[in-house]
Enzyme design. Structure first.
Site: not given
Length: 156
Positions: A73, A129, A135-138, A142, A144
């Site tokens: 990351d 997420n 709070a999924q930003s992409v 994926h 983490h």
């Protein structure tokens, strides 16, 4: 003196917010803000992860096979923080289908093996997420993997 007054004011605001079920503002607001913006534009252009797979954006790759990629990351939240992504774009965990079960299991196995290779024998946290409230930003599924320190509970 002024610092003590500010501290008491902040503490009162925090307690009042907690009574209303609100969380105090923190560094998470940046990630939550990114997630809110990402949700509004989900699916409109290739994601950063698609570009990493295509090698048009650099990444420190830890593992790769025909189905997935694991890489560090760029904004680590723990001493060890890497992502495991499928090469086939799936926008969200909530979008998976029954035929994705084998791929999802493979992502978990890759996460576990890569965590072991990264020295996380004492354990780690795996996070997915999903969507705006998650709070999924992409918007490319994926996982983490975070480790190298004691994690707190509850997580968020």
């Amino acid at each position: 003196m002024a610092a003590a007054v500010l501290a008491r004011g902040w503490a009162r605001a925090w307690v009042a917010g907690a009574r209303l079920g609100q969380r105090p503002r923190s560094g998470q607001d940046g990630e939550v803000g990114k997630a809110q913006r990402a949700a509004a534009g989900a699916g409109t252009e290739p994601t950063i992860f698609s570009r990493i797979i295509a090698r048009t954006v650099p990444a420190t790759i830890l593992y790769e096979d025909e189905e997935c990629l694991a890489f560090r990351d760029v904004a680590p939240q723990a001493p060890v923080h890497f992502l495991v992504i499928p090469k086939r774009p799936i926008p969200r965990l909530s979008c998976v289908e029954p035929q994705d079960a084998q791929l999802l299991g493979h992502l978990m196995v890759v996460a576990a093996r890569t965590a072991k290779a990264e020295g996380l024998e004492d354990g780690y946290r795996l996070v997915i997420n999903d969507g705006k409230h998650g709070a999924q930003s992409v918007y490319h599924l994926h996982l983490h993997v975070l480790g190298g320190r004691q994690m707190g509970w509850p997580p968020g």
